[in-house]
Design a protein around this motif. Sequence first.
Motif, mmCIF file in Angstrom:
data_model
loop_
_atom_site.group_PDB
_atom_site.id
_atom_site.type_symbol
_atom_site.label_atom_id
_atom_site.label_comp_id
_atom_site.label_asym_id
_atom_site.label_seq_id
_atom_site.Cartn_x
_atom_site.Cartn_y
_atom_site.Cartn_z
ATOM 1 N N LYS A 43 0.826 -1.214 0.000
ATOM 2 C CA LYS A 43 0.000 0.000 0.000
ATOM 3 C C LYS A 43 0.865 1.271 0.000
ATOM 4 O O LYS A 43 0.432 2.321 -0.463
ATOM 5 N N VAL A 44 2.076 1.166 0.505
ATOM 6 C CA VAL A 44 2.988 2.323 0.446
ATOM 7 C C VAL A 44 3.120 2.793 -1.010
ATOM 8 O O VAL A 44 3.112 3.986 -1.306
ATOM 9 N N TYR A 45 3.212 1.838 -1.934
ATOM 10 C CA TYR A 45 3.401 2.198 -3.343
ATOM 11 C C TYR A 45 2.122 2.726 -3.983
ATOM 12 O O TYR A 45 2.148 3.679 -4.761
ATOM 13 N N PHE B 182 19.316 2.825 6.152
ATOM 14 C CA PHE B 182 18.644 2.795 7.462
ATOM 15 C C PHE B 182 17.170 2.404 7.301
ATOM 16 O O PHE B 182 16.654 1.546 8.013
ATOM 17 N N VAL B 183 16.499 3.042 6.343
ATOM 18 C CA VAL B 183 15.071 2.780 6.102
ATOM 19 C C VAL B 183 14.848 1.321 5.695
ATOM 20 O O VAL B 183 14.003 0.622 6.263
ATOM 21 N N SER B 184 15.622 0.861 4.729
ATOM 22 C CA SER B 184 15.428 -0.509 4.245
ATOM 23 C C SER B 184 15.799 -1.527 5.317
ATOM 24 O O SER B 184 15.185 -2.589 5.421
ATOM 25 N N ALA B 185 16.819 -1.207 6.123
ATOM 26 C CA ALA B 185 17.226 -2.131 7.187
ATOM 27 C C ALA B 185 16.070 -2.356 8.156
ATOM 28 O O ALA B 185 15.784 -3.492 8.543
ATOM 29 N N ARG B 186 15.402 -1.284 8.533
ATOM 30 C CA ARG B 186 14.252 -1.424 9.427
ATOM 31 C C ARG B 186 13.094 -2.146 8.738
ATOM 32 O O ARG B 186 12.464 -3.028 9.313
ATOM 33 N N HIS B 212 13.450 11.004 7.408
ATOM 34 C CA HIS B 212 12.398 10.092 6.952
ATOM 35 C C HIS B 212 11.212 10.151 7.905
ATOM 36 O O HIS B 212 11.241 10.870 8.904
ATOM 37 N N LEU B 213 10.184 9.396 7.584
ATOM 38 C CA LEU B 213 8.979 9.348 8.413
ATOM 39 C C LEU B 213 8.874 7.950 9.027
ATOM 40 O O LEU B 213 8.756 6.961 8.297
ATOM 41 N N ILE B 218 6.649 0.561 9.751
ATOM 42 C CA ILE B 218 7.323 0.763 8.468
ATOM 43 C C ILE B 218 7.907 2.189 8.465
ATOM 44 O O ILE B 218 7.357 3.085 9.106
ATOM 45 N N ILE B 219 9.030 2.380 7.779
ATOM 46 C CA ILE B 219 9.604 3.725 7.657
ATOM 47 C C ILE B 219 9.489 4.167 6.211
ATOM 48 O O ILE B 219 9.791 3.399 5.292
#
Lengths: 264, 279
Positions: A43-45, B182-186, B212-213, B218-219
């Motif tokens: 859904k993010v996309y 960092f985002v993808s790692a989380r 980022h948010l 999810i980030i």
Amino acid sequence: MTDKALSLNELQQAFQSAVLQLQDTPPDFVVDTDQASSTVRFKVYTDAYRLRLIEALSADYPALQQYLGDEDYDTMCRAYIDTSPSDQFSIRWFGRHLNRFLTAAQPYASQAEVAELTAFEWALSEAFDAPDKAVIDYNRMAAIAADEWPSLKLTLHPSLRRIDLQYNTPQIWQAATDKDPLPLFTANPDTQAWIIWRQHLKLLFRSLSVEEAFAVDAFIKGESFADVCSGLCEWFDEEQVIMHAAGYLQAWLRDGWIVECRFQ
Amino acid sequence: MSVVNQRRNLGFGLGLRTNHYETILADKPPVDWFEIITENYLVPGGKPLHYLDSIRADYPMVMHGVSLSIGSTDALNFDYLRQVKALAERIDPAWISDHLCWTGVNGVNLHDLLPLPYTEEAIRHVADRVNTVQDFLGRQILLENVSSYITYAHSEMSEWDFLNAVAERSDCLILLDINNIFVSARNHAFDPLDYLDNVLVNRVQQFHIAGHLDLEHIIIDTHSDTVIDSVWKLYEAALRRFGMISTMIERDDNIPPMNELLAELDIARQITASLELVA
């Protein structure tokens, strides 16, 4: 279960369809994690796709957004996005079909002022980054020999946009730009000719009389000074036509519309 | 192809954004270089190109594209590439980058940086296209690791192995986005240091840092806020591994006044100075 043999092309086709069609369930090659389901992750996309395009439309149509109000504007944008996927490498051009969409799709098709405001804002956006071109000055025109005048043709600045409006649309746009309350749309008794252009990086617009609009349109079509003068005889006495035409040219030089004099 | 290794250190840069144009021209802020979004200047004329030329007169620049769609199974868009090349001739950028992603198929552009599956097929596909692009542009390009929110079931390797393989097989360089790691790692539950420790040192040409948010589960990579401490720590780790690399802070939303970004850029300078790396 996931098809391991899924090719890159098949994956991209399925991914894109799911985004464009706002599928509730993600394609089956998207994996759940402990933190988030595949539905939440995909859904993010689907969300980002629409939000990014709405943002792009807002850059081109700020007055339309203000006129419709955030909720109706959002609905309108999503309807446009779902019927008009972007086929350009730059998001800059995504909004170019909005006017066509609004003149065809209900409920907007029955609100002519909405489409007109869109046409006006898009013309402004085109004038904003149209090609640069140096303009000529009075001296260039003063140097035209008497026998050259009849065959004179003009190349006008590439930012020039001619538009005919039924409503007080520029007034609405100006109020929106100034963050003032919007006046009501009111229809003009007759169509009003307007011209939009860029001068020294600044966007400008002004209304045109019927006669001046005829002259501009004729030069844009490639007609000669003699042809334009002859056409203007519909409104002016023959002996006064040249004076009126010369007056237009003077105003156009002042406004930075003329980039070249041609004689053919 | 024959290309010159472009690796050079430009120092500390910012993204060029329209609301800073006048400040930049008036104050000449202490920014070593600017990164432009390539597509914003692929327009016929007017203000964008006027300000671009004026600011380029005072600052080095690099071009950062979002539309190359190097991983798409559509044909490469040579109309786009011709315009990129013409812009490069106009502003003589230190380098040109884009993203290791795809943006659409069937002639549609979703205007998003979509992740690729980490497969041998995708490596071959992307490497071939990078070669074509580099031949066309006559220079190496940089590809950036993107933030991602999904995992593909049929990925065969880690993201860093995929990134390395593309860079090695196409002889391109890497724009390493520290925030995206960092985002993808989380989002994918891996250790960001594992990522850093496995990226090929000699391929990295530029760093991105950004905010980022964080939605907890999810980030989202929004570039809408200040850089958080954890990302600064990751930046420090990256400097230790890769040495001083041209560093740029990306801000695309909630863009603050220039002085706030300068202050953030100073944090990067201080971290670098504390490590006694040569900037």
